[in-house]
Design a protein around this motif. Structure first.
Motif, PDB file in Angstrom:
ATOM      1  N   GLY A  95       0.908  -0.972  -0.423  1.00 34.98           N
ATOM      2  CA  GLY A  95      -0.150   0.196  -0.014  1.00 34.98           C
ATOM      3  C   GLY A  95       1.061   1.038  -0.456  1.00 34.98           C
ATOM      4  N   VAL A  96       1.707   1.101   0.711  1.00 37.07           N
ATOM      5  CA  VAL A  96       2.818   2.222   0.801  1.00 37.07           C
ATOM      6  C   VAL A  96       2.928   2.335  -0.338  1.00 37.07           C
ATOM      7  CG1 VAL A  96       4.592   3.453   1.880  1.00 37.07           C
ATOM      8  CG2 VAL A  96       2.961   2.805   3.612  1.00 37.07           C
ATOM      9  N   LEU A  97       4.072   1.516  -1.071  1.00 40.50           N
ATOM     10  CA  LEU A  97       4.906   1.612  -1.966  1.00 40.50           C
ATOM     11  C   LEU A  97       3.496   1.792  -3.511  1.00 40.50           C
ATOM     12  CD1 LEU A  97       6.953  -1.668  -2.186  1.00 40.50           C
ATOM     13  CD2 LEU A  97       8.046   0.380  -1.868  1.00 40.50           C
ATOM     14  N   TRP A  98       2.957   1.292  -3.617  1.00 40.76           N
ATOM     15  CA  TRP A  98       1.829   1.581  -4.494  1.00 40.76           C
ATOM     16  C   TRP A  98       1.037   3.593  -4.529  1.00 40.76           C
ATOM     17  CZ3 TRP A  98       3.274  -2.481  -5.261  1.00 40.76           C
ATOM     18  CH2 TRP A  98       3.476  -3.147  -6.693  1.00 40.76           C
ATOM     19  N   ASN A  99       1.256   3.567  -3.050  1.00 49.22           N
ATOM     20  CA  ASN A  99       0.652   5.433  -3.078  1.00 49.22           C
ATOM     21  C   ASN A  99       1.333   6.352  -3.574  1.00 49.22           C
ATOM     22  OD1 ASN A  99      -1.242   7.705  -1.741  1.00 49.22           O
ATOM     23  ND2 ASN A  99       0.461   7.466  -0.128  1.00 49.22           N
ATOM     24  N   ALA A 100       3.399   5.541  -2.961  1.00 45.83           N
ATOM     25  CA  ALA A 100       3.974   6.678  -3.209  1.00 45.83           C
ATOM     26  C   ALA A 100       4.313   6.835  -5.098  1.00 45.83           C
ATOM     27  CB  ALA A 100       5.278   6.115  -2.705  1.00 45.83           C
ATOM     28  N   ILE A 101       3.948   5.737  -5.134  1.00 41.08           N
ATOM     29  CA  ILE A 101       4.111   5.343  -7.382  1.00 41.08           C
ATOM     30  C   ILE A 101       3.308   6.383  -7.645  1.00 41.08           C
ATOM     31  CG2 ILE A 101       4.038   3.976  -8.780  1.00 41.08           C
ATOM     32  CD1 ILE A 101       5.978   1.732  -7.550  1.00 41.08           C
ATOM     33  N   SER A 102       1.834   6.438  -6.756  1.00 45.60           N
ATOM     34  CA  SER A 102       0.122   6.814  -7.533  1.00 45.60           C
ATOM     35  C   SER A 102       0.952   8.208  -6.925  1.00 45.60           C
ATOM     36  CB  SER A 102      -0.288   6.338  -6.498  1.00 45.60           C
ATOM     37  OG  SER A 102      -0.936   4.829  -7.495  1.00 45.60           O
ATOM     38  N   LYS A 103       1.532   8.874  -6.453  1.00 45.10           N
ATOM     39  CA  LYS A 103       1.873  10.277  -6.417  1.00 45.10           C
ATOM     40  C   LYS A 103       2.771  10.581  -6.759  1.00 45.10           C
ATOM     41  CE  LYS A 103       0.252  10.317  -1.251  1.00 45.10           C
ATOM     42  NZ  LYS A 103       0.577  11.442  -0.008  1.00 45.10           N
ATOM     43  N   ALA A 104       3.904   9.914  -7.186  1.00 44.55           N
ATOM     44  CA  ALA A 104       5.060  10.433  -7.904  1.00 44.55           C
ATOM     45  C   ALA A 104       3.969  10.141 -10.037  1.00 44.55           C
ATOM     46  CB  ALA A 104       6.266   9.270  -7.931  1.00 44.55           C
ATOM     47  N   ALA A 105       3.961   9.348 -10.415  1.00 44.73           N
ATOM     48  CA  ALA A 105       3.654   9.232 -11.742  1.00 44.73           C
ATOM     49  C   ALA A 105       1.986   9.627 -11.244  1.00 44.73           C
ATOM     50  CB  ALA A 105       3.845   7.827 -12.141  1.00 44.73           C
ATOM     51  N   ASN A 106       1.412  10.796 -11.065  1.00 41.74           N
ATOM     52  CA  ASN A 106       0.301  11.183 -10.623  1.00 41.74           C
ATOM     53  C   ASN A 106      -0.983  10.146 -11.605  1.00 41.74           C
ATOM     54  OD1 ASN A 106      -1.447  13.543 -10.731  1.00 41.74           O
ATOM     55  ND2 ASN A 106      -1.341  14.466 -12.495  1.00 41.74           N
ATOM     56  N   VAL A 107      -0.662   9.024 -10.721  1.00 40.05           N
ATOM     57  CA  VAL A 107      -1.800   8.127 -11.511  1.00 40.05           C
ATOM     58  C   VAL A 107      -2.081   7.612 -10.167  1.00 40.05           C
ATOM     59  CG1 VAL A 107      -0.622   7.976 -14.131  1.00 40.05           C
ATOM     60  CG2 VAL A 107      -0.527   6.007 -11.973  1.00 40.05           C
ATOM     61  N   VAL A 108      -3.801   6.448 -10.658  1.00 41.31           N
ATOM     62  CA  VAL A 108      -3.796   5.784  -9.447  1.00 41.31           C
ATOM     63  C   VAL A 108      -4.030   4.383  -9.739  1.00 41.31           C
ATOM     64  CG1 VAL A 108      -6.446   5.405  -8.086  1.00 41.31           C
ATOM     65  CG2 VAL A 108      -5.994   7.644  -9.112  1.00 41.31           C
ATOM     66  N   LEU A 109      -2.939   3.647  -9.013  1.00 41.03           N
ATOM     67  CA  LEU A 109      -2.786   2.096  -9.166  1.00 41.03           C
ATOM     68  C   LEU A 109      -3.505   1.360  -8.307  1.00 41.03           C
ATOM     69  CD1 LEU A 109       1.393   2.262  -9.283  1.00 41.03           C
ATOM     70  CD2 LEU A 109      -0.499   1.747 -11.564  1.00 41.03           C
ATOM     71  N   PRO A 110      -4.841   0.197  -8.623  1.00 44.55           N
ATOM     72  CA  PRO A 110      -5.361   0.008  -8.034  1.00 44.55           C
ATOM     73  C   PRO A 110      -4.353  -1.225  -7.037  1.00 44.55           C
ATOM     74  CG  PRO A 110      -4.946  -1.064  -9.793  1.00 44.55           C
ATOM     75  CD  PRO A 110      -4.343   0.016 -10.023  1.00 44.55           C
ATOM     76  N   VAL A 111      -4.019  -1.146  -5.818  1.00 46.15           N
ATOM     77  CA  VAL A 111      -3.261  -1.855  -4.432  1.00 46.15           C
ATOM     78  C   VAL A 111      -3.804  -3.154  -4.680  1.00 46.15           C
ATOM     79  CG1 VAL A 111      -3.123  -2.318  -2.694  1.00 46.15           C
ATOM     80  CG2 VAL A 111      -3.072  -0.340  -3.225  1.00 46.15           C
ATOM     81  N   PRO A 112      -2.820  -4.333  -5.497  1.00 47.12           N
ATOM     82  CA  PRO A 112      -2.787  -5.258  -5.720  1.00 47.12           C
ATOM     83  C   PRO A 112      -3.430  -6.353  -3.873  1.00 47.12           C
ATOM     84  CG  PRO A 112      -0.793  -5.374  -5.493  1.00 47.12           C
ATOM     85  CD  PRO A 112      -1.248  -4.250  -5.519  1.00 47.12           C
ATOM     86  N   VAL A 113      -4.526  -7.127  -4.407  1.00 48.69           N
ATOM     87  CA  VAL A 113      -4.565  -8.551  -2.860  1.00 48.69           C
ATOM     88  C   VAL A 113      -3.634  -9.643  -3.096  1.00 48.69           C
ATOM     89  CG1 VAL A 113      -6.265  -9.316  -1.639  1.00 48.69           C
ATOM     90  CG2 VAL A 113      -6.830  -6.945  -3.139  1.00 48.69           C
ATOM     91  N   LEU A 114      -3.222  -9.951  -2.188  1.00 49.46           N
ATOM     92  CA  LEU A 114      -2.867 -10.933  -1.613  1.00 49.46           C
ATOM     93  C   LEU A 114      -3.948 -12.668  -1.995  1.00 49.46           C
ATOM     94  CD1 LEU A 114       0.073 -11.941  -1.211  1.00 49.46           C
ATOM     95  CD2 LEU A 114      -0.140 -11.896   1.458  1.00 49.46           C
ATOM     96  N   ASN A 115      -3.176 -13.176  -2.385  1.00 52.53           N
ATOM     97  CA  ASN A 115      -4.372 -14.450  -2.659  1.00 52.53           C
ATOM     98  C   ASN A 115      -3.823 -15.349  -1.717  1.00 52.53           C
ATOM     99  OD1 ASN A 115      -6.020 -12.817  -4.117  1.00 52.53           O
ATOM    100  ND2 ASN A 115      -4.970 -13.811  -6.171  1.00 52.53           N
TER     101      ASN A 115
END
Length: 115
Positions: A95-115
């Motif tokens: 969640g922290v990684l995807w949030n950082a990437i989303s902010k840096a790239a100005n995109v919204v990445l869906p957070v993956p779910v562990l199966n």
């Protein structure tokens, strides 16, 4: 594109993981302490029963098997709790990684779910 602050990202991941670990370790400690105390008390009762012949040779193995079952049940439950904690930590760090990437790239990445 905004740059990712590597030191801050590492710090945020540590905080996310530590928060989960601190909460879950307290749960583990309480659970472990209670369970191990109960197993130790049962072992004391079995030892006393064997020493005083209240537990006979015919029933001794039954009581020893019961202690083994208690220990195995404890270990399996602890393993399950650990797996849940690992999944929580993974989710928090991702969640922290995807949030950082989303902010840096100005995109919204869906957070993956562990199966």
């Amino acid at each position: 594109m905004a740059a990712i602050d590597l030191d801050q990202l590492v710090s945020d991941m540590k905080v996310a993981a530590s928060g989960i670990l601190n909460a879950d370790v307290s749960t583990f400690r309480g659970f472990s302490e209670r369970q191990l105390k109960a197993i130790a008390q049962q072992a004391t009762l079995v030892a006393t029963g064997i020493a005083t012949k209240q537990i006979t040779e015919e029933t001794e193995q039954f009581f020893l098997d019961s202690l083994e079952d208690m220990a195995l049940s404890f270990a399996k439950t602890l393993r399950g709790l650990l797996m849940v904690t690992i999944e929580k930590i993974w989710s928090a760090v991702v969640g922290v990684l995807w949030n950082a990437i989303s902010k840096a790239a100005n995109v919204v990445l869906p957070v993956p779910v562990l199966n």
